[in-house]
Scaffold this motif. Structure first.
Motif, PDB file in Angstrom:
ATOM      1  N   GLN A   1       0.876  -1.095  -0.018  1.00 46.53           N
ATOM      2  CA  GLN A   1       0.144   0.078  -0.050  1.00 46.53           C
ATOM      3  C   GLN A   1       0.842   1.064  -0.027  1.00 46.53           C
ATOM      4  OE1 GLN A   1      -2.659   0.475   3.342  1.00 46.53           O
ATOM      5  NE2 GLN A   1      -4.260   1.324   2.211  1.00 46.53           N
ATOM      6  N   GLU A 111      -7.997   4.141  -2.137  1.00 45.89           N
ATOM      7  CA  GLU A 111      -7.463   3.047  -1.397  1.00 45.89           C
ATOM      8  C   GLU A 111      -6.592   3.767  -0.296  1.00 45.89           C
ATOM      9  OE1 GLU A 111      -4.868   0.043  -3.130  1.00 45.89           O
ATOM     10  OE2 GLU A 111      -3.103   0.985  -1.997  1.00 45.89           O
ATOM     11  N   THR A 112      -5.992   4.908  -0.199  1.00 38.71           N
ATOM     12  CA  THR A 112      -5.415   5.399   0.561  1.00 38.71           C
ATOM     13  C   THR A 112      -5.432   7.077   0.692  1.00 38.71           C
ATOM     14  OG1 THR A 112      -3.628   3.805   0.412  1.00 38.71           O
ATOM     15  CG2 THR A 112      -2.888   6.063   1.640  1.00 38.71           C
TER      16      THR A 112
END
Length: 123
Positions: A1, A111-112
């Motif tokens: 990630q 996602e982030t």
């Protein structure tokens, strides 16, 4: 990630300019479409701009078109937001965000998120 850190926020007068940066680390930066969102005081977070993995395609919210420019440098793992002709209504916490999806817009799957940086436009 991927991990994201924004910088460059601050206080600016109406009509002024400010540049934000978003530095990425971890997973390969060019795997992600990148986005800027903002959250004004008392309001929900909203899409500002998005840029494709290679940097050739961009998309903007109507409220910032012609004033803001999103760009990225994959060699430096960094995304930028150049903000010109700033207005008081641009005051918000600005967040950068990464997505593995190709959609450049408010409905993309993030996602982030970064931690956010405050931008205040006031005289």
């Amino acid at each position: 990630q991927v991990q994201l850190v924004e910088s460059g926020g601050g206080l600016v007068q109406p009509g002024g300019s400010l540049g934000l940066s978003c530095a990425a680390s971890g997973r390969t930066f060019s795997d992600y479409t990148m986005h800027w969102f903002r959250q004004p005081p008392g309001k929900e977070r909203a899409f500002v701009a998005g840029i494709s993995r290679g940097g050739t395609i961009t998309n903007y919210a109507d409220s910032v078109k012609g004033r803001f420019t999103v760009s990225r440098d994959n060699a430096k793992n960094t995304m930028y937001l150049q903000m010109n002709s700033l207005k008081p209504e641009d005051t918000a916490v600005y967040y950068c965000a990464a997505s593995t999806k190709p959609l450049l817009g408010p409905g993309t799957q993030i996602e982030t998120w970064g931690q956010g940086t405050q931008v205040t436009v006031s005289s």
